[in-house]
Design an enzyme around this catalytic site. Structure first.
Site, PDB file in Angstrom:
ATOM      1  N   HIS A 117       0.732  -1.022   0.025  1.00 57.27           N
ATOM      2  CA  HIS A 117      -0.019  -0.011  -0.010  1.00 57.27           C
ATOM      3  C   HIS A 117       1.026   1.387  -0.194  1.00 57.27           C
ATOM      4  O   HIS A 117       0.542   2.237  -0.843  1.00 57.27           O
ATOM      5  CB  HIS A 117      -0.870  -0.020   1.404  1.00 57.27           C
ATOM      6  N   CYS A 142      17.829  -2.975 -37.356  1.00 62.56           N
ATOM      7  CA  CYS A 142      17.176  -2.457 -36.295  1.00 62.56           C
ATOM      8  C   CYS A 142      16.804  -3.610 -35.229  1.00 62.56           C
ATOM      9  O   CYS A 142      15.880  -3.509 -34.387  1.00 62.56           O
ATOM     10  CB  CYS A 142      15.781  -2.062 -36.966  1.00 62.56           C
TER      11      CYS A 142
END
Length: 803
Positions: free
Chosen positions: A420, A742
């Protein structure tokens, strides 16, 4: 109005992600994964937002709730907020549910029991607010979930309790602070088969500690997952590299307690068996399996995802129990360092060289701040916490949000990267360190109220005193963004260094990198992130303009950011299985047993079944170039098997008004052996090539690149691949065509970059995180070539690259 709009209950298999208004974020996400994806989701059903509004109307609760909310004078007064919210929850829980709604829920539970082949099966009843899990408003986790529920009457009761949880202190406070009208929120309850969890946890498809999108983060604990969110247990922490799918970081924490199911219903805390306490909650293979699901879910949704999972104790099977958009890095995409503490007395200032580390922990929310420590052991003391203090505590819970909002930084004893405190701190952009106890020193033991500290939450370190040097650097970085890059120098290189980019939202962030342009912009990202629907489906629905406009807008973001540097857009390269997952795709896509070698790339573009969709892509390119005036956009054709295909596709492009010229280049991916062998013939239809080393290696070596059984044989550095590349460069250059690469290889292997430069490649295109390093490597290798030529004393490569 459709029957879905009037239904009180809908099954997961009937739901999709666009049904947030019907069943909320959690339930619609469970529906999307059940109906559209190949990931394991426990089956179940959801009550609808319509059912919630019907309940509130029939019971006359709307007016009563609004009156109570209007009576709140100060939302910052936690006592007043708690009192009013408690009254509202009591009203909802004590009301009588309308008979028809209660019967619909009971009937669905009975049907679920048949599917599970059990009488009165155990289920989880989880709240799903219709405003939660939206990319720009994280309402997740603010409502209740109930585990190990059994029997129709109890399920109905828990649904009603879920309704009441819309008005917890935290949820009510959050909506008020976000200016989100209470009446715009409704609640769905997801009723789902209960997993008897021997382990569970949370995972993100981005490293939430630093925003690294190349990593997946998985936290794991023994037992049920509630203790990970509450911070009751500090979890095991795994970081997995998305590209290699290998665990690159592992932190195993001793876990002494777990939350488990009780046979007759409910849950209890018990000790983890002694022999397991220091063992990992998941095996490495289970971690990798989960990472695979995380990649698939992220790919399907087209953005960073926050997911929950459970490991079934009975079948030893992993289940995905929730998936929602990750809200912090998805929106920020950049750190916002928070430096405070100017009011701290000068006597507490220490030099950077003298800074003493007093506690360490997990870097949950990045940033750097200084302030006065305030240790809070008891939640009743929250109201004593003051603006700008450093909050130190065991753990936080939803009720702590008003205090957390005031903190300069937060430090907790317990909790992991997804507890949390971590999640809320990232949302609020507050530096936060959690799990200090796991680093051998609990924060509440090392620090006391009144201490002055500097919190470096990027690195998980707390220093004694105010370390002015660190804070000054942070302020300078924040106030002079971009100057750090401008101050770096990079030697000019003859070989261009380009950048690969998919997400248009990252274009502005990376535009300042010393890249010579974009060598590969993946169009597929635009489909999964923005469009979501199959192009042929949109044509049939009468909305082809949606494809053109959304593609053009996404492409233009990148092209504008990089201008005047060139951008090469690779036209759509999905495989049939990937197209099929777009909305409506099932109707248009074949089921191919080996779609890596199937209907993909150029073969689609001239096919009568698909040419209409291809023309929409071309219209988007024309819009960017002609209407937006962005002439630095070029295109690349993927997976061209034959010379005839190259001619057909370029003919279509020319007929659609996209003709090769000095200002518009058409490139081709070189990823098939035929592209290399027949390069002299392909040359006449294109301006250059970009080597796709993954597919080229796969097809030269006969290795399925997705098959881990032959992964050890897959190596782009193989001589066969190098000879093919050398031959392509020589053949292309004879006709004045350029060659780039690439694929991932130059990023992974600098020595391969050296080979490419020695071979005369024109460009290398790498991922953004490798641009600077590659730029320097290229300069180094080019200088070495010049030096060797000048002295005649360089090393001679003995390998024969000709064929």
């Amino acid at each position: 109005m459709s029957s879905r709009d009037t239904a009180n209950v809908l099954w997961f298999k009937e739901l999709h992600r666009e049904d947030v208004n019907l069943v909320g974020g959690k339930s619609s996400s469970l529906g999307e994964m059940t109906s559209e994806m190949d990931v394991p989701v426990p089956y179940g059903f959801a009550t609808t937002a319509r059912a919630y509004r019907y309940f509130m109307h029939q019971t006359g609760l709307n007016d009563k709730v609004n009156t109570l909310l209007e009576s709140i004078k100060d939302y910052e007064d936690s006592d007043e907020l708690h009192s009013i919210c408690e009254q509202i929850r009591n009203l909802i829980v004590s009301a009588t549910m309308p008979n028809d709604l209660a019967q619909d829920i009971k009937t669905a539970y009975a049907e679920l029991a048949k599917q599970m082949d059990q009488d009165d099966p155990f289920v989880a009843v989880r709240s799903s607010a219709t405003a939660e899990d939206l990319p720009n408003a994280s309402f997740a986790g603010q409502q209740e979930s109930y585990l190990n529920i059994k029997g129709a009457a109890d399920v109905v009761n828990r649904v009603q309790q879920c309704y009441s949880s819309l008005f917890t202190d935290r949820a009510t406070y959050y909506r008020h602070k976000q200016h989100f009208p209470h009446e715009k929120v409704a609640l769905s309850a997801a009723v789902q088969m209960m997993i008897s969890s021997k382990a569970s946890g949370i995972m993100f498809s981005v490293n939430v500690a630093n925003g690294d999108a190349s990593k997946i983060v998985i936290d794991a604990i023994f037992g049920l997952g509630e203790y990970i969110v509450l911070g009751k247990v500090t979890p095991d922490h795994f970081v997995i590299d998305k590209q290699s799918m290998k665990i690159v970081e592992k932190n195993i924490i001793k876990q002494s307690v777990e939350l488990v199911r009780v046979p007759n219903g409910g849950t209890k805390e018990q000790a983890v068996p002694a022999k397991l306490q220091e063992q990992p909650a998941l095996t490495d293979s289970q971690v990798i399996e989960l990472a695979g699901y995380a990649k698939e879910i992220e790919r399907h949704y087209g953005g960073y995802m926050d997911m929950e999972y459970a490991l079934d104790a009975n079948a030893n099977r992993l289940w995905i129990v929730q998936a929602r958009p990750e809200t912090v890095w998805s929106q920020r995409k950049k750190e916002k360092n928070n430096a405070t503490g100017d009011a701290v007395a000068d006597k507490n200032v220490v030099d950077e060289a003298d800074a003493k580390i007093i506690v360490r922990g997990l870097p949950a929310s990045p940033g750097l701040a200084s302030g006065v420590v305030h240790v809070i052991d008891d939640p009743s003391d929250i109201d004593k916490f003051k603006q700008g203090e450093v909050l130190v505590t065991l753990m936080t819970s939803p009720d702590w949000v008003p205090a957390m909002k005031k903190a300069a930084a937060i430090i907790t004893n317990n909790g992991g990267m997804t507890c949390h405190a971590a999640i809320v701190s990232r949302e609020m952009q507050i530096p936060c360190i959690v799990g200090t106890e796991s680093k051998n020193m609990a924060a509440t033991d090392a620090l006391k109220t009144g201490d002055v500290v500097t919190v470096d939450a990027k690195n998980g370190v707390v220093y004694q005193g105010k370390v002015a040097g660190l804070l000054k650097k942070t302020n300078q970085t924040a106030s002079a963004a971009g100057q750090v890059v401008a101050a770096e120098t990079f030697a000019p290189t003859a070989t261009g260094v380009m950048m690969n980019l998919g997400d248009p939202e990252l274009a502005d962030k990376y535009a300042s990198l010393p890249a010579d342009g974009i060598g590969l912009m993946r169009e597929e990202f635009l489909w999964t992130s923005y469009i979501h629907e199959h192009p042929l489906y949109l044509i049939d629905q009468g909305h082809p303009e949606k494809v053109v406009n959304m593609l053009a807008d996404g492409i233009a973001k990148v092209v504008r950011a990089m201008a005047p540097r060139p951008v090469v857009l690779r036209l759509s390269g999905f495989k049939s299985s990937e197209y099929r997952k777009l909305k409506g795709g099932e109707k248009y896509e074949p089921h191919e047993s080996a779609d890596l070698l199937g209907w993909r790339g150029a073969s689609r573009y001239y096919d009568p079944k698909y040419i209409g969709a291809f023309k929409l892509e071309l219209a988007a390119v024309k819009k960017v170039r002609n209407e937006f005036g962005l002439k630095n956009l070029n295109v690349m054709i993927p997976f061209v098997r034959t010379v005839e295909e190259a001619q057909k596709v370029t003919d279509i492009m020319r007929n659609e008004g996209l003709t090769r010229n000095a200002d518009f280049k058409i490139y081709m991916m070189a990823e098939i052996p035929s592209n290399i062998i027949l390069a002299d013939q392909f040359n006449q239809f294109i301006d250059g090539y970009s080597i796709g080393s993954n597919d080229l290696t796969m097809l030269l070596l006969g290795c399925d690149r997705n098959n881990d059984k032959v992964a050890n044989l897959f190596d782009e550095r193989n001589l066969a691949v190098k000879r093919a590349i050398r031959h392509l460069i020589v053949t292309a250059h004879k006709d004045g065509k350029t060659v780039s690469i690439c694929g991932q290889t130059p990023s992974e292997y600098p020595e391969f970059t050296n080979f490419l430069i020695q071979s005369g490649i024109d460009y290398v295109s790498v991922n953004p995180d490798m641009v600077k390093e590659t730029k320097r490597n290229v300069a180094h290798f080019e200088q070495r070539i010049m030096l060797d030529k000048a002295t005649g004393r360089g090393l001679h490569d003995q390998t024969d690259y000709d064929w």
